[in-house]
Motif scaffolding. Sequence first.
Motif, short mmCIF file in Angstrom:
data_model
loop_
_atom_site.label_atom_id
_atom_site.label_comp_id
_atom_site.label_asym_id
_atom_site.label_seq_id
_atom_site.Cartn_x
_atom_site.Cartn_y
_atom_site.Cartn_z
N GLU A 170 -0.58 4.70 -7.84
CA GLU A 170 -1.68 3.80 -7.21
C GLU A 170 -2.69 5.02 -7.43
O GLU A 170 -2.71 6.29 -6.88
CB GLU A 170 -1.48 3.97 -5.56
CG GLU A 170 -2.41 3.48 -4.65
CD GLU A 170 -2.01 1.91 -4.41
OE1 GLU A 170 -2.57 1.47 -3.49
OE2 GLU A 170 -1.36 1.39 -5.25
N TYR A 189 0.73 -1.34 -0.06
CA TYR A 189 -0.01 -0.09 -0.16
C TYR A 189 0.79 1.27 0.08
O TYR A 189 2.11 1.19 0.19
CB TYR A 189 -1.13 -0.05 1.23
CG TYR A 189 -0.29 0.42 2.58
CD1 TYR A 189 -0.13 1.56 3.03
CD2 TYR A 189 0.14 -0.85 3.22
CE1 TYR A 189 0.57 1.70 4.25
CE2 TYR A 189 0.90 -0.68 4.39
CZ TYR A 189 1.04 0.64 5.01
OH TYR A 189 1.56 0.72 6.10
N SER A 204 -3.85 5.07 0.19
CA SER A 204 -4.56 3.88 -0.06
C SER A 204 -5.69 3.42 1.06
O SER A 204 -5.55 3.62 2.19
CB SER A 204 -3.55 2.76 0.14
OG SER A 204 -2.59 2.63 -1.11
N THR A 248 0.80 8.50 -5.45
CA THR A 248 -0.62 8.34 -5.27
C THR A 248 -1.36 9.36 -6.08
O THR A 248 -1.03 10.61 -5.75
CB THR A 248 -1.00 8.24 -3.74
OG1 THR A 248 -0.31 7.45 -3.14
CG2 THR A 248 -2.50 8.28 -3.66
#
Length: 442
Positions: A377, A113, A117, A439
């Motif tokens: 992500e 992760y 996340s 991310t």
Amino acid sequence: MNTADLGLPVDVPSTALFTDQYELTMLQAALRGGAADRRSVFEVFTRRLPEGRRYGVVAGIGRVLDAVENFRFDPGVLGYLRERDIVDGPTLKWLSDYRFSGDVWGYPEGEVYFPGSPILRVEGSFAECVLLETVILSILNHDSAIAAAASRMSAAAGGRRLIEMGARRTHELAAVASSRAAYVGGFHSTSDLAAGFRYGIPTVGTSAHAFTLLHDTERDAFQAQVDSLGRGTTLLVDTYDVAEAVRTAVEIAGTDLGAVRIDSGDLLLVAHRVRQQLDELGARDTKIVVTSDLDEYAIASLAAAPVDAYGVGTQVVTGSGHPTCSMVYKLVARAGSADPKAPLHPVAKKSQSGKTSIGGRKWAARRPDADGIAEAEVIGTGQVPDALADRQLLVELIKGGEVVAREPLETARERHIRALASLPMSAMQLSRGEPVIPTEYI
């Protein structure tokens, strides 16, 4: 569910008191105010990785499922709450019938992760979801920290075997959870028998310096151990003089001696000398195990040493300097009334201190590059783009209060290997750096 499966003493009837008091006082106020039944969505995430870490490891999901299933307010627990006047009568009555009936989605155990996340999503009424905050965070923060440290050590070991042996360096219940998390993160065995009993993790162990010191001579100690455990045992050779101990060990066990263990000194230098001596004595198949306050950096420094296995204690069970992941459990959406059909509205805390959250029920996917290696992500609250539809990370864990995703620990361990293989190679670097992929919010 047997509470022993959680690493709990057998006389603990439930996980309901593994919580903070304010979960119950919030419940009481919400019941009295009429908002307790509003449909709500909570999410577990972390705003940042521990300093210098390139990725996080999800561990403890199986223990979370057990904890939720075992979250019951039995008469003893209710009696305690009543005697201490922690909540009022109507709240006690509500708690007496408590059974989580909502849904839980999350990253499967062993997955990696990154900041933001949505590692776990808990959906149901506010009342039933808010009670689970503390027990969920205590498990995920601890186990994921241990698994991340173990994963880094596994990468540093480069395929050599890793033994978790930190039970004497942490709380007795944390030791069991740590063994489990380390196994998910790439360790091969543990010295902790409770972990072996509860989770089926392979266990190992032979003798300590005390056994050698018990005997009049080192030869007597080695002879007694070989007579009892066989020639394939591991003899500890650094109680006195290492070279003399290795010579004695081979004289007693022969060239079939399983292994020798080195627990002190300049491990790189001593390992080379021991390997040369074993080879000269004809014990070419005898393995070398090293211990002594190892962490991922010490393991990496021994890459050129003729070492076959590492025993790691303190550093793995304390997260190698990062004993928690700073995960939080935040309300991200809720209905405006108790009507089950009432739409969900995004909610989020606003802060000037870096604790701002992003509202809305989220999905997550990992976007690959042209070579199939993860490059981002991706997290969103709306429709999942078609290109990411088969890359989604959350899986259903609990449906209508029933666990639907139990799996063997080996499955989580194998998943972690695959997850690491999908990351850029720089994820394996031990040098400090930013998360290996960014991310992105859409």
